[in-house]
Motif scaffolding. Structure first.
Motif, PDB file in Angstrom:
ATOM      1  N   VAL A  43      -3.998   2.173  -2.591  1.00 14.86           N
ATOM      2  CA  VAL A  43      -3.623   3.501  -2.115  1.00 14.86           C
ATOM      3  C   VAL A  43      -4.437   3.815  -0.869  1.00 14.86           C
ATOM      4  N   LEU A  81      -6.741  10.189  -5.409  1.00 13.74           N
ATOM      5  CA  LEU A  81      -6.757   8.729  -5.561  1.00 13.74           C
ATOM      6  C   LEU A  81      -6.761   8.326  -7.034  1.00 13.74           C
ATOM      7  N   VAL A 110      -0.862   8.087   1.214  1.00 19.30           N
ATOM      8  CA  VAL A 110      -0.890   9.445   0.676  1.00 19.30           C
ATOM      9  C   VAL A 110      -1.623  10.343   1.656  1.00 19.30           C
ATOM     10  N   VAL A 125      -3.213   9.131  -8.606  1.00 19.80           N
ATOM     11  CA  VAL A 125      -2.141   8.249  -8.124  1.00 19.80           C
ATOM     12  C   VAL A 125      -2.296   6.864  -8.730  1.00 19.80           C
ATOM     13  N   ARG A 126      -3.510   6.375  -8.783  1.00 17.15           N
ATOM     14  CA  ARG A 126      -3.743   5.044  -9.357  1.00 17.15           C
ATOM     15  C   ARG A 126      -3.381   5.000 -10.840  1.00 17.15           C
ATOM     16  N   SER A 182       0.821  -1.203   0.000  1.00 13.90           N
ATOM     17  CA  SER A 182       0.000   0.000   0.000  1.00 13.90           C
ATOM     18  C   SER A 182       0.863   1.265   0.000  1.00 13.90           C
ATOM     19  N   ILE A 183       0.405   2.270  -0.727  1.00 14.45           N
ATOM     20  CA  ILE A 183       1.033   3.596  -0.717  1.00 14.45           C
ATOM     21  C   ILE A 183       0.195   4.468   0.204  1.00 14.45           C
ATOM     22  N   HIS A 241      -0.696   2.192  -9.098  1.00 12.86           N
ATOM     23  CA  HIS A 241      -0.926   1.547  -7.807  1.00 12.86           C
ATOM     24  C   HIS A 241      -2.420   1.526  -7.504  1.00 12.86           C
TER      25      HIS A 241
END
Length: 195
Positions: free
Chosen positions: A31, A19, A5, A22-23, A2-3, A28
């Motif tokens: 998140v 979200l 943020v 970033v995805r 998991s990232i 990823h």
């Protein structure tokens, strides 16, 4: 893996835009978005590029202080600017994180596109009304700040606030998507920044 943020705003639109970006930009799916309620250090309705960017940077620096263990810190600040007699809407996006082989602290920044506000909304904003409230008053919406934004009703729903922010967020993530390339390190927070 998991990232984490840290998003320096409780606004659900800013969370969703972060979200989504970033995805898509970093590839990823896992998140973890952590909302960090911090002050921008600028007025509720920032005016001009400098003040709006300063607000986004202040949010990132403050979020990093509150949640130092995050992988990324994100600040989004919406603002307005005067140009050729028009009041235009825009936002600055700032992302702070570690990247590259030496895990250097790096900052990515991008600004959204701009669009002219109708005189009815612009006049209210110039009189001190925040853009979201002015939009609601003129366009008949309710809490557009936390949903479609001003861009939603003005484009007939073609672009909403999430899409408007997500595009610029992807651009702010360019250094992190290209970690094998050299980008300038992030400067230390400015003296007097919000935290």
């Amino acid at each position: 893996m998991s990232i984490r943020v840290a998003i320096a705003s409780g606004n659900p639109v800013k969370r969703r835009a972060t979200l989504e970006a970033v995805r898509v930009a970093l590839g990823h799916d896992d998140v973890e978005a952590i909302v960090v309620d911090v002050d921008s250090g600028v007025p509720d309705q920032p005016v001009g590029d400098e003040e709006t960017l300063r607000g986004a940077r202040n949010r990132v620096d403050a979020a990093r202080t509150v949640l130092p263990e995050a992988d990324f810190w994100v600040g989004l600040e919406g603002g307005v600017l005067e140009r050729d007699g028009n009041l235009e809407c825009m936002a600055w996006i700032v992302v702070l994180g570690r990247c590259g082989p030496d895990a250097q602290l790096t900052r990515g920044e991008s600004r959204t596109a701009t669009f002219a506000l109708p005189s009815e909304i612009a006049d209210l904003v110039r009189r001190g009304v925040e853009l979201g409230e002015a939009t609601d008053a003129i366009m008949g919406g309710k809490d557009t700040k936390s949903s479609t934004g001003t861009v939603g009703p003005l484009t007939g729903g073609v672009i909403d606030r999430v899409a408007y922010y997500a595009h610029a967020m992807v651009l702010a993530l360019v250094p992190f998507r290209n970690a094998g390339l050299s980008f300038p390190p992030a400067p230390e927070p400015a003296a007097g920044s919000a935290n």
